[in-house]
Design a protein around this motif. Sequence first.
Motif, short mmCIF file in Angstrom:
data_model
loop_
_atom_site.label_atom_id
_atom_site.label_comp_id
_atom_site.label_asym_id
_atom_site.label_seq_id
_atom_site.Cartn_x
_atom_site.Cartn_y
_atom_site.Cartn_z
N LYS A 133 0.82 -1.22 0.00
CA LYS A 133 0.00 0.00 0.00
C LYS A 133 0.85 1.27 0.00
N ASP A 134 1.89 1.25 -0.82
CA ASP A 134 2.78 2.41 -0.90
C ASP A 134 3.09 2.76 -2.36
N LEU A 135 2.11 2.57 -3.22
CA LEU A 135 2.35 2.77 -4.65
C LEU A 135 2.89 4.16 -4.97
N GLN A 136 2.29 5.19 -4.37
CA GLN A 136 2.74 6.56 -4.65
C GLN A 136 4.19 6.75 -4.19
N HIS A 137 4.49 6.25 -3.02
CA HIS A 137 5.85 6.38 -2.50
C HIS A 137 6.83 5.61 -3.38
N TRP A 138 6.45 4.44 -3.84
CA TRP A 138 7.31 3.65 -4.72
C TRP A 138 7.60 4.39 -6.02
N MET A 139 6.57 5.02 -6.59
CA MET A 139 6.77 5.77 -7.83
C MET A 139 7.66 6.99 -7.59
N GLU A 140 7.48 7.63 -6.44
CA GLU A 140 8.31 8.78 -6.12
C GLU A 140 9.79 8.38 -5.98
N LYS A 141 10.03 7.20 -5.43
CA LYS A 141 11.42 6.74 -5.31
C LYS A 141 12.07 6.59 -6.68
N GLN A 142 11.31 6.18 -7.66
CA GLN A 142 11.87 6.06 -9.02
C GLN A 142 12.23 7.44 -9.56
N THR A 143 11.39 8.43 -9.25
CA THR A 143 11.65 9.79 -9.72
C THR A 143 12.91 10.35 -9.06
N TYR A 144 13.16 9.97 -7.81
CA TYR A 144 14.37 10.42 -7.15
C TYR A 144 15.62 9.78 -7.76
N LEU A 145 15.48 8.58 -8.34
CA LEU A 145 16.60 8.02 -9.10
C LEU A 145 16.93 8.94 -10.28
N ALA A 146 15.89 9.47 -10.92
CA ALA A 146 16.10 10.41 -12.03
C ALA A 146 16.75 11.69 -11.54
N LEU A 147 16.38 12.14 -10.35
CA LEU A 147 17.00 13.34 -9.77
C LEU A 147 18.50 13.13 -9.61
N GLY A 148 18.89 11.97 -9.08
CA GLY A 148 20.31 11.70 -8.92
C GLY A 148 21.05 11.70 -10.24
N THR A 149 20.43 11.13 -11.26
CA THR A 149 21.02 11.12 -12.59
C THR A 149 21.26 12.54 -13.09
N LEU A 150 20.27 13.40 -12.93
CA LEU A 150 20.38 14.77 -13.40
C LEU A 150 21.45 15.55 -12.67
N LEU A 151 21.53 15.41 -11.35
CA LEU A 151 22.50 16.17 -10.58
C LEU A 151 23.93 15.77 -10.92
N LEU A 152 24.17 14.48 -11.06
CA LEU A 152 25.52 14.02 -11.38
C LEU A 152 25.89 14.38 -12.81
N ALA A 153 24.92 14.25 -13.73
CA ALA A 153 25.18 14.60 -15.12
C ALA A 153 25.48 16.09 -15.26
N ALA A 154 24.74 16.93 -14.54
CA ALA A 154 24.99 18.38 -14.59
C ALA A 154 26.40 18.70 -14.10
N ALA A 155 26.78 18.09 -12.99
CA ALA A 155 28.11 18.35 -12.44
C ALA A 155 29.20 17.93 -13.42
N GLU A 156 29.00 16.79 -14.08
CA GLU A 156 29.98 16.30 -15.04
C GLU A 156 30.14 17.25 -16.21
N GLN A 157 29.07 18.00 -16.53
CA GLN A 157 29.12 18.94 -17.65
C GLN A 157 29.49 20.36 -17.20
N GLY A 158 29.81 20.53 -15.92
CA GLY A 158 30.19 21.84 -15.43
C GLY A 158 29.02 22.77 -15.20
N ILE A 159 27.83 22.20 -15.01
CA ILE A 159 26.62 22.98 -14.78
C ILE A 159 26.27 22.94 -13.30
N ASP A 160 26.00 24.09 -12.71
CA ASP A 160 25.58 24.15 -11.31
C ASP A 160 24.11 23.78 -11.19
N ALA A 161 23.73 23.24 -10.02
CA ALA A 161 22.36 22.76 -9.84
C ALA A 161 21.90 22.93 -8.40
N THR A 162 20.59 23.08 -8.25
CA THR A 162 19.98 23.19 -6.94
C THR A 162 18.71 22.36 -6.88
#
Length: 217
Positions: A133-162
């Motif tokens: 009974k945590d479907l929404q939370h499970w889906m949000e966890k997947q979105t946070y995986l995407a957040l991690g991808t974006l933050l690391l990719a931005a840093a690798e390209q010399g882009i600042d992020a918040t």
Amino acid sequence: MSLSSAAKTRYTTKAYDANRKIPQETIDDLLDLLRHSPSSVNSQPWHFVVASTDEGKARIAKGTDANFAYNEPKVLNASHVVVLCTRTDMTEDHLNAVLEQESADGRFANDGARATQDNTRRSYVSLHRYEQKDLQHWMEKQTYLALGTLLLAAAEQGIDATPMEGFDFRKLDEELGLRGKGFTSLVLVSLGYRSDKDFNATLPKSRLSEEVVITRL
């Protein structure tokens, strides 16, 4: 820049230079990496809204009214702002769309492999919907995986992020019409180049020691 260097040098930017813009080729590359983020059973329960114009950023900044006014400059002065959104339900249409895309991309050697992938994904959805009974939370966890991808990719390209959770998701959902599309806003990410006024840029990075956070078996 190596990924290790990117991880060790990136930080949460507190002030942006409003006059500097990310090249289109770079932002396109970041968004492509974001789209290719991993997710459990390839569920991809996300949508990304990207603002680059003053008008677009002003709309997103409406979510930083009142209690979150401290985040408004980070939205308005950044080159780009990404709203990472999560599905409000794992619908039949979405499950079918993912399966059809996998099939079109050649992931299945035969009908049996296709059926196995479909059944496996649906079993995870059912597990989180009915048993845990945590479907929404499970889906949000997947979105946070995407957040991690974006933050690391931005840093690798010399882009600042918040990354920012400090916003009124109800106001932003209404402004962008997200609920009617089956999504809700989860986290904002400003992208751009730091200002000389960014106090956080000169502070040393701080993490707990390896002995505290890693156990080797």
